[in-house]
Write an enzyme that holds these catalytic residues in place. Structure first.
Site, short mmCIF file in Angstrom:
data_model
loop_
_atom_site.label_atom_id
_atom_site.label_comp_id
_atom_site.label_asym_id
_atom_site.label_seq_id
_atom_site.Cartn_x
_atom_site.Cartn_y
_atom_site.Cartn_z
CD GLU A 143 -2.84 -1.02 0.30
OE1 GLU A 143 -2.96 -0.05 -0.28
OE2 GLU A 143 -3.68 -2.11 -0.02
NE ARG B 291 -17.46 -4.18 2.77
CZ ARG B 291 -17.52 -5.28 2.99
NH1 ARG B 291 -18.85 -5.94 3.19
NH2 ARG B 291 -16.58 -6.04 3.24
CB CYS C 88 -6.29 -3.13 6.74
SG CYS C 88 -6.55 -5.06 6.57
CG HIS D 53 -4.42 -5.18 1.78
ND1 HIS D 53 -4.78 -3.67 1.81
CD2 HIS D 53 -5.29 -5.74 2.81
CE1 HIS D 53 -5.82 -3.51 2.91
NE2 HIS D 53 -6.09 -4.53 3.23
#
Length: 215
Positions: A81, A91, A144, A168
């Site tokens: 990332e 979510r 994360c 990831h």
């Protein structure tokens, strides 16, 4: 004197029985690659607690590099990332039922932190070794990204000489038996993490090569 890399991996979340991030880092715990020592730390998929666990591990192990690893089901590649953003927007609930919506991680923190890992060099070396890889420009807004931001915030303020970042990884095959989603074998993922640790420990400078995304 060899360097030390701290790898962290989250426990299973979102109804999964396994998290390839934790399985992958566990395989490298206590290993020496060349003269680089790897230590692994399991991390709860829980807002705030995850940051505290990793800060504690940093204080105990005093690593030169910190690489946090998390699962991004649906991705096809291992994706270092580029940036962590100062927002929690969950979510789904975390493993303790917390579900922050549009909340800053740190009120006084900057909007974002760049990784201090040489992500393009890591991707380049992974691909050379046959590991599907790409730079990602979004770590999401769940635990994360939360951990990635929290650790970069801590390092900037307390240990700016330590490099840090987040990678990831996709599902592993056994997670996709009941769902239509891409996966990579755990062996390939572990090899990718090994390469990331080596490159991050040995190479301070990143390379300039095409790795941008149009969406």
């Amino acid at each position: 004197m060899g360097k030390k890399v701290l790898l962290t991996g989250f426990d299973p979340f979102g109804g999964e029985k396994i998290n390839p991030a934790l399985e992958g880092v566990k395989q490298l715990d206590g290993k020496f690659i060349d003269d680089i020592e790897i230590v692994a730390q399991a991390v709860p998929t829980v807002f705030h607690e995850s940051i505290n666990v990793v800060i504690n591990a940093i204080q105990i192990h005093k690593p030169d590099v910190v690489i946090c690893v998390g699962q991004a089901g649906g991705r096809t590649q291992v994706t270092p990332e580029r940036v962590a953003i100062n927002i929690d927007d969950a979510r789904i609930p975390d493993n303790q039922g917390n579900q922050p919506i549009d909340e800053p991680i740190y009120e006084e923190g900057p909007p974002a932190y760049w990784t201090t890992l040489p992500v393009k060099r890591i991707v380049h070396e992974m691909k050379k070794a046959g590991v599907p890889a790409a730079v990602s420009n979004t770590a999401g807004t769940f635990v994360c990204n939360h951990l990635f931001y929290g650790i970069m915030h801590y390092l900037e303020k307390n240990a700016p000489h330590v490099r840090g970042g987040f990678i990831h990884i996709p599902f592993i095959p056994e997670q996709t038996i009941e769902k239509n989603a891409p996966s990579l074998s755990l062996d390939v993922i572990v090899n990718g993490l090994k390469i990331a640790a080596l490159v991050a420990a040995n190479e301070k400078e990143d390379i300039r090569e095409i790795g941008g995304a149009t969406h």
